[in-house]
Scaffold this active site. Structure first.
Site, short mmCIF file in Angstrom:
data_model
loop_
_atom_site.label_atom_id
_atom_site.label_comp_id
_atom_site.label_asym_id
_atom_site.label_seq_id
_atom_site.Cartn_x
_atom_site.Cartn_y
_atom_site.Cartn_z
N HIS A 129 0.87 -1.19 0.00
CA HIS A 129 0.00 0.00 0.00
C HIS A 129 0.90 1.23 0.00
O HIS A 129 2.00 1.19 0.55
CB HIS A 129 -0.84 -0.05 1.28
CG HIS A 129 -1.95 0.94 1.38
ND1 HIS A 129 -1.74 2.25 1.73
CD2 HIS A 129 -3.28 0.81 1.18
CE1 HIS A 129 -2.90 2.88 1.75
NE2 HIS A 129 -3.85 2.04 1.43
N ASP A 206 2.87 -4.30 8.20
CA ASP A 206 1.65 -3.54 7.94
C ASP A 206 0.51 -4.54 8.04
O ASP A 206 0.24 -5.30 7.12
CB ASP A 206 1.72 -2.92 6.55
CG ASP A 206 0.39 -2.28 6.15
OD1 ASP A 206 -0.60 -2.45 6.87
OD2 ASP A 206 0.36 -1.62 5.09
N GLN A 209 -4.65 -5.30 7.03
CA GLN A 209 -5.60 -6.26 6.46
C GLN A 209 -5.55 -7.62 7.15
O GLN A 209 -6.22 -8.55 6.69
CB GLN A 209 -5.33 -6.43 4.95
CG GLN A 209 -5.51 -5.18 4.12
CD GLN A 209 -6.96 -4.69 4.04
OE1 GLN A 209 -7.89 -5.40 4.44
NE2 GLN A 209 -7.15 -3.49 3.55
N LYS A 232 -10.94 -0.66 10.17
CA LYS A 232 -11.00 -1.89 9.37
C LYS A 232 -11.34 -3.10 10.23
O LYS A 232 -11.33 -4.23 9.76
CB LYS A 232 -9.67 -2.12 8.65
CG LYS A 232 -9.38 -1.09 7.56
CD LYS A 232 -8.11 -1.43 6.84
CE LYS A 232 -7.52 -0.26 6.11
NZ LYS A 232 -8.16 0.05 4.84
N CYS A 372 -4.73 2.34 -3.72
CA CYS A 372 -3.47 2.83 -3.13
C CYS A 372 -2.32 1.84 -3.36
O CYS A 372 -1.44 1.69 -2.51
CB CYS A 372 -3.61 3.14 -1.64
SG CYS A 372 -4.78 4.43 -1.30
N1 PMP Z 1 -1.94 -0.70 4.56
C1 PMP Z 1 -2.86 -1.50 4.02
C2 PMP Z 1 -2.47 -2.89 3.63
C3 PMP Z 1 -4.17 -1.04 3.86
O1 PMP Z 1 -5.09 -1.85 3.32
C4 PMP Z 1 -4.49 0.27 4.26
C5 PMP Z 1 -5.89 0.80 4.08
N2 PMP Z 1 -6.40 0.60 2.80
C6 PMP Z 1 -3.49 1.06 4.83
C7 PMP Z 1 -2.22 0.55 4.96
C8 PMP Z 1 -3.76 2.45 5.29
O2 PMP Z 1 -4.66 2.45 6.35
P1 PMP Z 1 -5.27 3.80 6.91
O3 PMP Z 1 -5.83 4.54 5.74
O4 PMP Z 1 -6.32 3.36 7.87
O5 PMP Z 1 -4.16 4.54 7.57
#
Ligand code: PMP
Length: 424
Positions: A129, A206, A209, A232, A372
């Site tokens: 991401h 990270d 997910q 999430k 993203c």
């Molecule tokens: N890493 C991953 C793997 C994600 O799926 C996401 C959210 N789509 C993020 C980071 C960023 O999370 P947040 O927008 O809640 O900071």
């Protein structure tokens, strides 16, 4: 394997989620398949938020009055609960942040800018991401460190032999997603951590997910840093967590300066507070953090193993059905290597148009875009994809609605002659 009720969670839990059962889209009950972007909240979380604002709210760690004591106690109890949920050794290893993005930036700025030297390497992957790419690009620019990326196998998993080759004594940090938010791939994080530690590198996971879907034990995993978001995992937005090993967090300078993060301030300097306050400058997301405890309670009452089983059953069902659709390309590996999400692309139909019609005519909410992960999409030769992501309240009938919708929308977009109806 035929889908039976023993794989699925009871339908009755859907009644805990007002938005799922109240909302009609396109005149039909909402089918919410955008859980990887953000989940919905159960009544238990919403009620706790209301209760705190009605009975217990004041700023934390400041007043000596009753309300401040009560909100501070609830805030710290939430931290304790999250520590237990993650298997952390101490609650002071749990830092409340604004989300996964905030947590990763904290490590990049605080640990990265202090420890990285020109020529040091940060190893991340092509499936990350943007939150786990851009902060490292920024820190690399500032420090002269070099960013390297683990490539993929043809079926969308990490190429572990390339990882081994890229890993060296120059590697100071490996930053990797436990589950890809686009491919759904479950990465072998335990193996990555063992190998990284063998060359003296730290590992940031990270876990945006994975924490909501798979049981996590940071001590067993031996993760150095682990980041995730409240929104999430049935909790509110605006709050997330950074787990870090105590000795690492202790040695790191504060990231943000301001109130609460100090022991003492003079006109010519300050001394930082102890953990975890050192990293929580200013008024924190008080009620969202407290509400995380209700989200954790809810997940634990259902059970992460049961949630995973449920999601896997839905994923298999969706994978089998989507595989039958001509012209639809599924991104990422076979179901046994993936978590509960499936992204797909069509040759001639843009993901945005597709998702719009799916929503407007079928009431099916999916995500469309690059999620993203622009570098990953580029690598796959596409600019966007459509993503269906599942959670504990989704049902097999909803997969049928998704698949039925896809077939009809695809026919609408078919070239002249084969087209059934034009989309409105
Ligand atoms: N890493 C991953 C793997 C994600 O799926 C996401 C959210 N789509 C993020 C980071 C960023 O999370 P947040 O927008 O809640 O900071």
């Amino acid at each position: 394997m035929p889908l039976t009720n023993k794989h699925l969670l009871p339908e009755s839990l859907r009644s805990d989620f007002p938005i799922i059962t109240n909302d009609l889209v396109a005149g039909r009950p909402l089918v919410f398949l955008d859980n990887a972007a953000s989940t919905q909240r159960p009544r238990q979380v919403i009620e706790l938020i209301t209760r705190v604002y009605e009975h217990d709210y004041a700023n934390v760690h400041r007043g000596i009055h009753t309300l401040s004591e009560r909100s501070t106690e609830l805030y710290e109890q939430a931290r304790e609960k999250i520590a237990v949920f993650l298997g952390a050794a101490h609650a002071r290893e749990i830092i409340f942040t604004q989300g996964t993005t905030g947590s990763i930036n904290l490590v990049a700025r605080s640990w990265g800018e202090t420890n990285l030297r020109p020529g040091d390497e940060i190893l991340t992957t092509v499936m990350e991401h943007h939150s786990n790419l851009v902060p490292w690009q920024q820190v690399a620019t500032k420090t002269g460190a070099i960013l390297r990326h683990v490539p993929l196998t043809d079926d969308g998993r990490l190429d572990m032999s390339a990882f081994q080759k890229l890993l060296s004594e120059r590697t100071k940090l490996v930053a990797v997603a436990s589950v890809s938010n686009t491919l759904g791939t479950i990465n072998p994080v335990a193996e990555i951590i063992t190998q990284a530690h063998a060359v003296g590198a730290l590992v940031l996971v990270d876990a945006a997910q994975s924490v909501p879907h798979l049981a996590t034990d940071v001590v067993k995993l031996d993760a150095d840093f682990l980041a995730f978001s409240g929104h999430k995992m049935l909790g509110p937005s605006g709050v997330g967590v950074l787990y870090g090993k105590e000795q690492l967090l202790d040695a790191m300078p504060p990231f943000l300066g301001g109130g609460s993060m100090i022991n003492e301030v003079r006109l010519d300097g300050f001394t930082p507070a102890e953990l975890p306050a050192k990293f929580e400058a200013g008024t924190p997301p008080i009620v969202p953090a407290i509400a995380m405890s209700a989200a954790v309670d809810y997940l634990q009452s259902v059970g992460l193993a049961a949630i995973h089983r449920h999601e896997m059953a839905l994923t298999q069902l969706a994978y089998d059905a989507l595989s039958q659709i001509e012209g639809l390309r599924i991104l990422g590996p076979a179901p046994e290597h993936r978590a509960g999400l499936i992204s797909f692309a069509f040759e001639r139909i843009h993901a945005h148009e597709f998702a719009q019609v799916l929503n407007d005519q079928f009431g099916v909410a999916v995500r469309a875009g690059h999620h993203c992960t622009q570098p990953l999409h580029k690598l796959l030769g596409i600019s966007a994809s459509t993503r269906a992501s599942f959670y504990l309240y989704n049902r097999p009938e909803e997969i049928d609605r998704l698949v039925e919708g896809i077939r009809i929308v695809q026919a609408m977009f078919a070239p002249q002659g084969r087209r059934r109806t034009r989309p409105q």
